[in-house]
Scaffold this motif. Structure first.
Motif, PDB file in Angstrom:
ATOM      1  N   THR A   5       0.669  -1.184  -0.005  1.00 32.16           N
ATOM      2  CA  THR A   5      -0.051  -0.092   0.037  1.00 32.16           C
ATOM      3  C   THR A   5       0.766   1.169  -0.055  1.00 32.16           C
ATOM      4  OG1 THR A   5      -1.812  -1.176   1.219  1.00 32.16           O
ATOM      5  CG2 THR A   5      -1.930   1.161   1.036  1.00 32.16           C
ATOM      6  N   LEU A   6       2.031   0.937   0.767  1.00 34.21           N
ATOM      7  CA  LEU A   6       2.789   2.311   0.800  1.00 34.21           C
ATOM      8  C   LEU A   6       3.549   2.674  -0.524  1.00 34.21           C
ATOM      9  CD1 LEU A   6       4.133   4.700   2.346  1.00 34.21           C
ATOM     10  CD2 LEU A   6       5.775   2.799   3.252  1.00 34.21           C
ATOM     11  N   LEU A   7       3.973   1.669  -1.067  1.00 30.97           N
ATOM     12  CA  LEU A   7       4.540   1.575  -2.295  1.00 30.97           C
ATOM     13  C   LEU A   7       3.658   2.276  -3.397  1.00 30.97           C
ATOM     14  CD1 LEU A   7       6.884   0.834  -4.391  1.00 30.97           C
ATOM     15  CD2 LEU A   7       5.674  -1.426  -4.745  1.00 30.97           C
ATOM     16  N   VAL A   8       2.282   1.745  -3.347  1.00 29.83           N
ATOM     17  CA  VAL A   8       1.503   2.318  -4.396  1.00 29.83           C
ATOM     18  C   VAL A   8       1.142   3.687  -4.237  1.00 29.83           C
ATOM     19  CG1 VAL A   8      -1.017   2.111  -5.088  1.00 29.83           C
ATOM     20  CG2 VAL A   8       0.180   0.056  -4.885  1.00 29.83           C
ATOM     21  N   THR A   9       0.841   4.015  -2.867  1.00 29.21           N
ATOM     22  CA  THR A   9       0.581   5.492  -2.523  1.00 29.21           C
ATOM     23  C   THR A   9       1.891   6.355  -2.920  1.00 29.21           C
ATOM     24  OG1 THR A   9      -0.470   4.611  -0.283  1.00 29.21           O
ATOM     25  CG2 THR A   9       0.353   6.973  -0.557  1.00 29.21           C
ATOM     26  N   LEU A  10       2.986   5.802  -2.908  1.00 25.52           N
ATOM     27  CA  LEU A  10       4.159   6.729  -3.211  1.00 25.52           C
ATOM     28  C   LEU A  10       4.323   6.874  -4.826  1.00 25.52           C
ATOM     29  CD1 LEU A  10       6.937   5.184  -0.742  1.00 25.52           C
ATOM     30  CD2 LEU A  10       6.006   7.273  -0.770  1.00 25.52           C
ATOM     31  N   ALA A  11       3.688   5.814  -5.324  1.00 21.50           N
ATOM     32  CA  ALA A  11       3.686   5.738  -6.961  1.00 21.50           C
ATOM     33  C   ALA A  11       2.322   6.448  -7.543  1.00 21.50           C
ATOM     34  CB  ALA A  11       3.851   4.303  -7.376  1.00 21.50           C
ATOM     35  N   THR A  12       1.610   6.961  -6.488  1.00 30.52           N
ATOM     36  CA  THR A  12       0.215   7.594  -7.120  1.00 30.52           C
ATOM     37  C   THR A  12       0.450   8.859  -7.905  1.00 30.52           C
ATOM     38  OG1 THR A  12      -0.765   6.881  -4.872  1.00 30.52           O
ATOM     39  CG2 THR A  12      -1.971   8.698  -6.187  1.00 30.52           C
ATOM     40  N   LEU A  13      -0.472   8.795  -9.032  1.00 31.77           N
ATOM     41  CA  LEU A  13      -0.666   9.847 -10.132  1.00 31.77           C
ATOM     42  C   LEU A  13      -1.850  10.545  -9.963  1.00 31.77           C
ATOM     43  CD1 LEU A  13       1.543   8.116 -12.879  1.00 31.77           C
ATOM     44  CD2 LEU A  13       2.442   9.925 -11.377  1.00 31.77           C
ATOM     45  N   ILE A  36     -12.288  -4.313 -13.079  1.00 32.47           N
ATOM     46  CA  ILE A  36     -13.036  -3.525 -12.419  1.00 32.47           C
ATOM     47  C   ILE A  36     -12.253  -2.511 -11.528  1.00 32.47           C
ATOM     48  CG2 ILE A  36     -15.165  -3.346 -11.073  1.00 32.47           C
ATOM     49  CD1 ILE A  36     -16.227  -6.325 -12.128  1.00 32.47           C
ATOM     50  N   ILE A  37     -12.781  -1.239 -11.708  1.00 33.69           N
ATOM     51  CA  ILE A  37     -12.240  -0.212 -10.709  1.00 33.69           C
ATOM     52  C   ILE A  37     -13.338   0.467 -10.010  1.00 33.69           C
ATOM     53  CG2 ILE A  37     -10.900   1.918 -10.241  1.00 33.69           C
ATOM     54  CD1 ILE A  37      -9.359  -0.270 -11.139  1.00 33.69           C
ATOM     55  N   ILE A  38     -13.648   0.371  -8.579  1.00 36.74           N
ATOM     56  CA  ILE A  38     -14.554   1.128  -7.881  1.00 36.74           C
ATOM     57  C   ILE A  38     -13.911   2.451  -7.260  1.00 36.74           C
ATOM     58  CG2 ILE A  38     -16.287   0.966  -5.997  1.00 36.74           C
ATOM     59  CD1 ILE A  38     -16.538  -1.224  -8.226  1.00 36.74           C
ATOM     60  N   SER A  39     -14.721   3.542  -7.690  1.00 42.11           N
ATOM     61  CA  SER A  39     -14.556   4.690  -7.041  1.00 42.11           C
ATOM     62  C   SER A  39     -15.916   5.527  -6.780  1.00 42.11           C
ATOM     63  CB  SER A  39     -13.964   5.658  -8.216  1.00 42.11           C
ATOM     64  OG  SER A  39     -13.558   6.967  -7.574  1.00 42.11           O
ATOM     65  N   GLY A  40     -16.032   5.542  -5.282  1.00 45.99           N
ATOM     66  CA  GLY A  40     -17.420   6.177  -4.603  1.00 45.99           C
ATOM     67  C   GLY A  40     -18.339   4.831  -4.943  1.00 45.99           C
ATOM     68  N   ILE A  59     -10.945   5.764  -1.166  1.00 48.83           N
ATOM     69  CA  ILE A  59     -10.507   4.250  -1.303  1.00 48.83           C
ATOM     70  C   ILE A  59     -10.905   3.931  -2.679  1.00 48.83           C
ATOM     71  CG2 ILE A  59     -11.192   1.904  -0.619  1.00 48.83           C
ATOM     72  CD1 ILE A  59      -9.714   3.459   1.536  1.00 48.83           C
ATOM     73  N   ILE A  60      -9.887   3.355  -3.345  1.00 50.43           N
ATOM     74  CA  ILE A  60     -10.270   2.837  -4.768  1.00 50.43           C
ATOM     75  C   ILE A  60     -10.172   1.185  -4.470  1.00 50.43           C
ATOM     76  CG2 ILE A  60      -9.249   2.487  -6.972  1.00 50.43           C
ATOM     77  CD1 ILE A  60     -10.150   5.304  -6.564  1.00 50.43           C
ATOM     78  N   GLY A  61     -11.363   0.523  -5.209  1.00 50.29           N
ATOM     79  CA  GLY A  61     -11.391  -0.742  -5.069  1.00 50.29           C
ATOM     80  C   GLY A  61     -10.830  -1.296  -6.598  1.00 50.29           C
ATOM     81  N   ALA A  62     -10.597  -2.411  -6.513  1.00 51.90           N
ATOM     82  CA  ALA A  62      -9.886  -3.263  -7.812  1.00 51.90           C
ATOM     83  C   ALA A  62     -10.294  -4.613  -7.734  1.00 51.90           C
ATOM     84  CB  ALA A  62      -8.592  -2.799  -8.127  1.00 51.90           C
ATOM     85  N   LYS A  70      -8.997  -6.127  -4.272  1.00 58.13           N
ATOM     86  CA  LYS A  70      -8.108  -5.257  -3.338  1.00 58.13           C
ATOM     87  C   LYS A  70      -8.618  -3.898  -3.057  1.00 58.13           C
ATOM     88  CE  LYS A  70      -4.294  -6.246  -2.151  1.00 58.13           C
ATOM     89  NZ  LYS A  70      -2.956  -6.446  -2.669  1.00 58.13           N
ATOM     90  N   PHE A  71      -8.017  -3.220  -2.138  1.00 59.29           N
ATOM     91  CA  PHE A  71      -8.614  -1.902  -1.804  1.00 59.29           C
ATOM     92  C   PHE A  71      -7.435  -1.040  -1.796  1.00 59.29           C
ATOM     93  CE2 PHE A  71     -11.994  -4.471  -0.226  1.00 59.29           C
ATOM     94  CZ  PHE A  71     -13.111  -3.842  -0.525  1.00 59.29           C
ATOM     95  N   TYR A  72      -7.512   0.208  -2.422  1.00 58.40           N
ATOM     96  CA  TYR A  72      -6.187   0.839  -2.308  1.00 58.40           C
ATOM     97  C   TYR A  72      -6.517   2.393  -1.793  1.00 58.40           C
ATOM     98  CZ  TYR A  72      -3.483  -2.552  -4.768  1.00 58.40           C
ATOM     99  OH  TYR A  72      -2.743  -3.872  -5.266  1.00 58.40           O
ATOM    100  N   LYS A  73      -5.750   2.931  -1.151  1.00 59.90           N
ATOM    101  CA  LYS A  73      -5.933   4.295  -0.768  1.00 59.90           C
ATOM    102  C   LYS A  73      -5.825   5.463  -1.992  1.00 59.90           C
ATOM    103  CE  LYS A  73      -5.101   3.875   4.165  1.00 59.90           C
ATOM    104  NZ  LYS A  73      -4.299   4.108   5.164  1.00 59.90           N
ATOM    105  N   SER A  74      -5.220   4.946  -3.062  1.00 59.35           N
ATOM    106  CA  SER A  74      -4.910   5.750  -4.325  1.00 59.35           C
ATOM    107  C   SER A  74      -4.650   5.206  -5.532  1.00 59.35           C
ATOM    108  CB  SER A  74      -3.701   6.629  -3.739  1.00 59.35           C
ATOM    109  OG  SER A  74      -2.593   6.176  -3.221  1.00 59.35           O
ATOM    110  N   GLY A  75      -4.282   5.720  -6.337  1.00 55.83           N
ATOM    111  CA  GLY A  75      -3.983   5.134  -7.764  1.00 55.83           C
ATOM    112  C   GLY A  75      -2.464   4.660  -7.879  1.00 55.83           C
ATOM    113  N   GLY A  76      -2.244   4.895  -9.192  1.00 51.04           N
ATOM    114  CA  GLY A  76      -0.667   4.411  -9.408  1.00 51.04           C
ATOM    115  C   GLY A  76      -0.758   2.870 -10.061  1.00 51.04           C
TER     116      GLY A  76
END
Length: 402
Positions: A5-13, A36-40, A59-62, A70-76
């Motif tokens: 999650t930290l890695l993805v957060t750092l790579a967020t665009l 599938i990407i879930i936003s809101g 939260i972004i779901g994938a 999986k759930f992420y706090k951001s993209g990337g």
């Protein structure tokens, strides 16, 4: 997980009020198209390169068929692990019974089994956990609260690496129809229809009834189940019945596909997989066999279709195999092939139910290692996303399993 999650957060665009990213297969490092990407509360899809751009959300779901969710706090850069559930079915009683659940977990520990299908809304309309739904409490659907802490239960399964599927019996519900008879299936004389078990059915064309089932599914998703499985998502297979709409294939299919579409919309924010159980013979027919199930009409609204391919249930056999219990491989493989022809999707969009109980219709054979393995081999040759073993008594061994 925290490091990832930290890695993805750092790579967020991020760009403006949007979040962008790419979804990859964690094993091959290749991008996953159509993930599938879930936003809101909205669902989006990745493009052919696995890329997406969606409105920003905390939260972004994938998820994707054939993978975990999986759930992420951001993209990337996002990674999904390939995963195929190979499940045992447990009733609510079995899942809360120390010996039965213990046996299931022993099998999971020592074989390829990695998932459980568990009754949440049961065949007789009881809901197995303490729901906040006011209708459930009003109609007496809380008389058998077997899960004292459903969130703790799912958390423990997740901790043990067990994929959890919540089975929701949908349109068979005696308590609901007893309280709301206006939603019930009727006989030709206008009286309420009862099936061979003496149970009432909801008329699927009564849209006012849908909210109850979908609300229970929502609450189940919130509790942490990985997948919501709708069973009995059909009209009753009976003659001389009446509905609120004309009893035609078009109206029946419209009602069932409409329910699943509504359920998918409501369940979108939870990034939960959605599946539907269908009759085995549905795979072989272009028509809905008078129950509202047609694979081409249902597949757009679920992640997985689960045809019930128990050889004992094929009372008329299949072409070239009049005695289906002597053709376990052929029944499963050919039924899945036929279904895929009609849906035009992917083999991974199917996860069949397989027979793990004694034959009741032909020669009364016990379904042991040979019969179970033949069915599994057929499912895997087809390329389905796992399979589910059904034994209504929850009696399982490691026979036939790797």
């Amino acid at each position: 997980m925290k490091a990832l999650t930290l890695l993805v957060t750092l790579a967020t665009l991020t760009w403006g009020a949007s979040t962008i990213g790419t979804v990859f297969d964690k094993t091959t490092q290749k991008p996953i198209p159509n993930a599938i990407i879930i936003s809101g509360s909205k669902e989006y899809r990745t493009d052919c390169n696995g890329a997406f751009k969606v409105p920003a959300s905390p939260i972004i779901g994938a998820r994707a068929i054939g993978y975990e969710r999986k759930f992420y706090k951001s993209g990337g850069r996002m990674y999904l692990q390939p995963f195929q559930p190979k499940a045992l079915y447990l009733s609510s009683f079995g899942a809360t019974h120390g010996k039965i659940m213990g046996n299931a977990k022993d099998i999971i520990k020592n074989t390829e089994i990695n998932a459980l299908v568990i009754d949440i809304k049961m065949d007789r309309g009881q809901i197995a956990f303490a729901t906040t739904n006011p209708i459930a409490n009003k109609i007496g659907a809380q008389e058998l609260i077997l899960f004292k802490d459903i969130k703790k239960f799912t958390a423990e399964l997740r901790k043990e690496g067990i994929y959890s599927i919540a089975r929701i019996v949908t349109f068979k519900d005696t308590p609901l129809i007893t309280a709301y008879p206006q939603w019930g299936v009727r006989k030709s004389d206008g009286s309420l229809f009862k099936d061979k078990e003496g149970l009432y059915w909801i008329d699927p064309s009564q849209k006012e009834s849908w909210d109850y089932m979908i609300s229970i599914a929502e609450e189940t998703a919130k509790a942490g189940f990985d997948e919501i499985q709708f069973d009995y998502v059909r009209f009753p297979d009976a003659k001389g019945v009446r509905f609120s709409v004309e009893n035609t294939q078009a109206e029946r299919v419209k009602a069932i596909s409409g329910f699943l579409e509504a359920a998918r919309t409501r369940l979108t924010p939870y990034n939960v997989f959605i599946s539907a159980d269908i009759f085995g013979y549905v795979s072989w027919h272009n028509a809905d066999i008078e129950i509202g199930q047609r694979v081409d009409a249902l597949s757009p609204y679920v992640d997985y279709l689960s045809p019930m391919l128990y050889p004992s249930g094929f009372n008329a056999g299949i072409p070239g195999h009049p005695d289906p219990v002597k053709a376990n491989y052929e029944v499963v493989k050919q039924s899945l092939d036929k279904a895929l022809e009609k849906s035009g999707t992917s083999p991974l969009a199917y996860r069949p139910w397989l027979q793990a109980f004694r034959d009741y219709a032909f020669d009364r054979r016990i379904y042991g290692a040979k019969e179970i393995r033949e069915q599994i081999a057929a499912s895997e040759a087809f390329g389905s996303c796992g399979w589910i073993l059904w034994n209504p008594r929850n009696v399982y061994t490691s026979q036939g399993l790797k």
